[in-house]
Write a protein that holds these residues in place. Structure first.
Motif, short mmCIF file in Angstrom:
data_model
loop_
_atom_site.label_atom_id
_atom_site.label_comp_id
_atom_site.label_asym_id
_atom_site.label_seq_id
_atom_site.Cartn_x
_atom_site.Cartn_y
_atom_site.Cartn_z
N ILE A 96 0.66 -1.12 0.01
CA ILE A 96 0.05 -0.06 0.02
C ILE A 96 0.95 1.27 0.09
O ILE A 96 1.81 1.21 0.66
CB ILE A 96 -1.04 -0.03 1.17
N GLY A 97 0.51 1.98 -0.89
CA GLY A 97 1.23 3.39 -1.02
C GLY A 97 2.53 3.17 -2.13
O GLY A 97 3.20 4.38 -2.26
N LYS A 98 2.66 2.06 -2.56
CA LYS A 98 3.70 1.84 -3.66
C LYS A 98 3.15 1.47 -4.89
O LYS A 98 2.11 1.47 -5.21
CB LYS A 98 4.56 0.42 -3.05
N ASN A 99 4.08 1.86 -5.96
CA ASN A 99 3.84 1.67 -7.40
C ASN A 99 3.57 -0.07 -7.52
O ASN A 99 4.57 -0.56 -7.25
CB ASN A 99 4.82 2.19 -8.30
N VAL A 100 2.39 -0.39 -8.28
CA VAL A 100 2.20 -1.64 -8.69
C VAL A 100 2.05 -1.90 -10.07
O VAL A 100 1.45 -1.16 -10.52
CB VAL A 100 1.28 -2.37 -7.61
N VAL A 101 2.15 -3.10 -10.57
CA VAL A 101 1.80 -3.54 -11.95
C VAL A 101 0.71 -4.74 -11.60
O VAL A 101 1.11 -5.73 -10.96
CB VAL A 101 2.88 -3.79 -12.67
N ILE A 102 -0.50 -4.55 -11.93
CA ILE A 102 -1.56 -5.58 -12.05
C ILE A 102 -2.24 -6.28 -13.21
O ILE A 102 -2.53 -5.22 -14.21
CB ILE A 102 -2.58 -5.12 -10.91
N LYS A 103 -2.21 -7.57 -13.41
CA LYS A 103 -2.89 -8.09 -14.58
C LYS A 103 -3.84 -8.74 -13.98
O LYS A 103 -3.77 -9.41 -13.19
CB LYS A 103 -1.91 -8.92 -15.28
N THR A 104 -4.86 -8.39 -14.82
CA THR A 104 -6.28 -9.17 -14.64
C THR A 104 -6.68 -10.44 -15.56
O THR A 104 -6.48 -10.38 -16.57
CB THR A 104 -7.53 -8.49 -14.36
N TYR A 105 -7.29 -11.29 -15.00
CA TYR A 105 -7.90 -12.44 -15.90
C TYR A 105 -8.89 -11.89 -16.85
O TYR A 105 -8.98 -12.52 -17.75
CB TYR A 105 -8.47 -13.65 -15.27
N GLU A 106 -9.58 -11.03 -16.61
CA GLU A 106 -10.66 -10.35 -17.39
C GLU A 106 -10.46 -8.83 -17.52
O GLU A 106 -10.17 -8.20 -16.27
CB GLU A 106 -11.99 -10.89 -17.29
N PRO A 107 -11.12 -8.23 -18.54
CA PRO A 107 -11.02 -6.67 -18.59
C PRO A 107 -11.83 -6.16 -17.37
O PRO A 107 -12.76 -6.62 -17.14
CB PRO A 107 -11.57 -6.26 -20.02
N ILE A 108 -11.17 -4.96 -17.13
CA ILE A 108 -11.79 -4.04 -16.02
C ILE A 108 -11.73 -2.68 -16.60
O ILE A 108 -10.86 -2.11 -16.99
CB ILE A 108 -11.34 -4.25 -14.70
N ASP A 109 -13.00 -2.19 -16.77
CA ASP A 109 -13.13 -0.73 -17.66
C ASP A 109 -12.23 -0.95 -19.13
O ASP A 109 -11.54 0.02 -19.43
CB ASP A 109 -12.51 0.31 -16.82
N GLY A 110 -12.30 -1.89 -19.66
CA GLY A 110 -11.81 -2.25 -20.72
C GLY A 110 -10.24 -2.51 -20.94
O GLY A 110 -9.58 -2.81 -21.94
N GLU A 111 -9.53 -2.88 -19.72
CA GLU A 111 -8.28 -2.95 -19.63
C GLU A 111 -8.12 -4.26 -18.73
O GLU A 111 -8.67 -4.56 -17.92
CB GLU A 111 -7.48 -1.69 -18.83
N LYS A 112 -6.70 -4.91 -19.07
CA LYS A 112 -6.19 -6.04 -18.23
C LYS A 112 -5.16 -5.72 -17.93
O LYS A 112 -4.64 -6.41 -16.83
CB LYS A 112 -6.19 -7.16 -19.05
#
Length: 156
Positions: A96-112
């Motif tokens: 929390i408070g740090k920069n992260v990269v997240i990949k999702t299984y399915e799009p959220i708001d058109g993005e993964k």
């Protein structure tokens, strides 16, 4: 998790904890013709070569006793690095408070794929702030939709 990584985790976790270190991840992978058993460890101010060497030595002795892997392999013990994977709830809490990269299984708001600051994690949802052009936007990502996540290094 494969049977090999499960057995290695049972052996490694208490040994690593006893040394005041944290077991981050175990990988058992084939690259080319060779097998690699990779054990990633960490501690608050980062691990050094002595920590890795000590874990490698002690874990190697345990693995030789039990011999859970039927063929030759290379044991590597190292730090997870600056782009540490986020796997467990406590990893997300720590990020929390740090920069992260997240990949999702399915799009959220058109993005993964998302990169931004992790604002909150409540065990069920991650809230991250992403920068879109010149403005910032908060996005909520359900935890069960996270395919993988890691810390991200920001170069200024």
């Amino acid at each position: 998790m494969s049977k090999v990584t499960e057995v290695v985790e049972e052996l490694a976790a208490p040994l690593i904890q006893e040394l005041g270190l944290e077991l981050v991840e175990i990988e058992y992978v084939k690259e080319g013709k060779s097998w690699f058993l990779r054990v990633y460890i960490d501690k608050e101010n980062g691990v050094d070569i002595e920590d890795c060497g000590l874990v490698s030595e002690r874990l190697s002795e345990k693995l030789d006793e039990i011999d859970p892997i039927p063929h030759n392999y290379f044991l590597e013990v190292s730090s997870p690095g600056a782009e540490r994977p986020l796997k467990k709830d406590k990893d997300f809490q720590m990020a929390i408070g740090k920069n992260v990269v997240i990949k999702t299984y399915e799009p959220i708001d058109g993005e993964k794929n998302f990169e931004g600051t992790l604002l909150e994690f409540n065990g069920q949802t991650l809230k991250i702030e992403v920068k879109i052009k010149t403005r910032k936007k908060s996005i909520e990502i359900p935890y069960e939709k996270v395919a993988n996540a890691r810390l991200a290094v920001i170069f200024s």
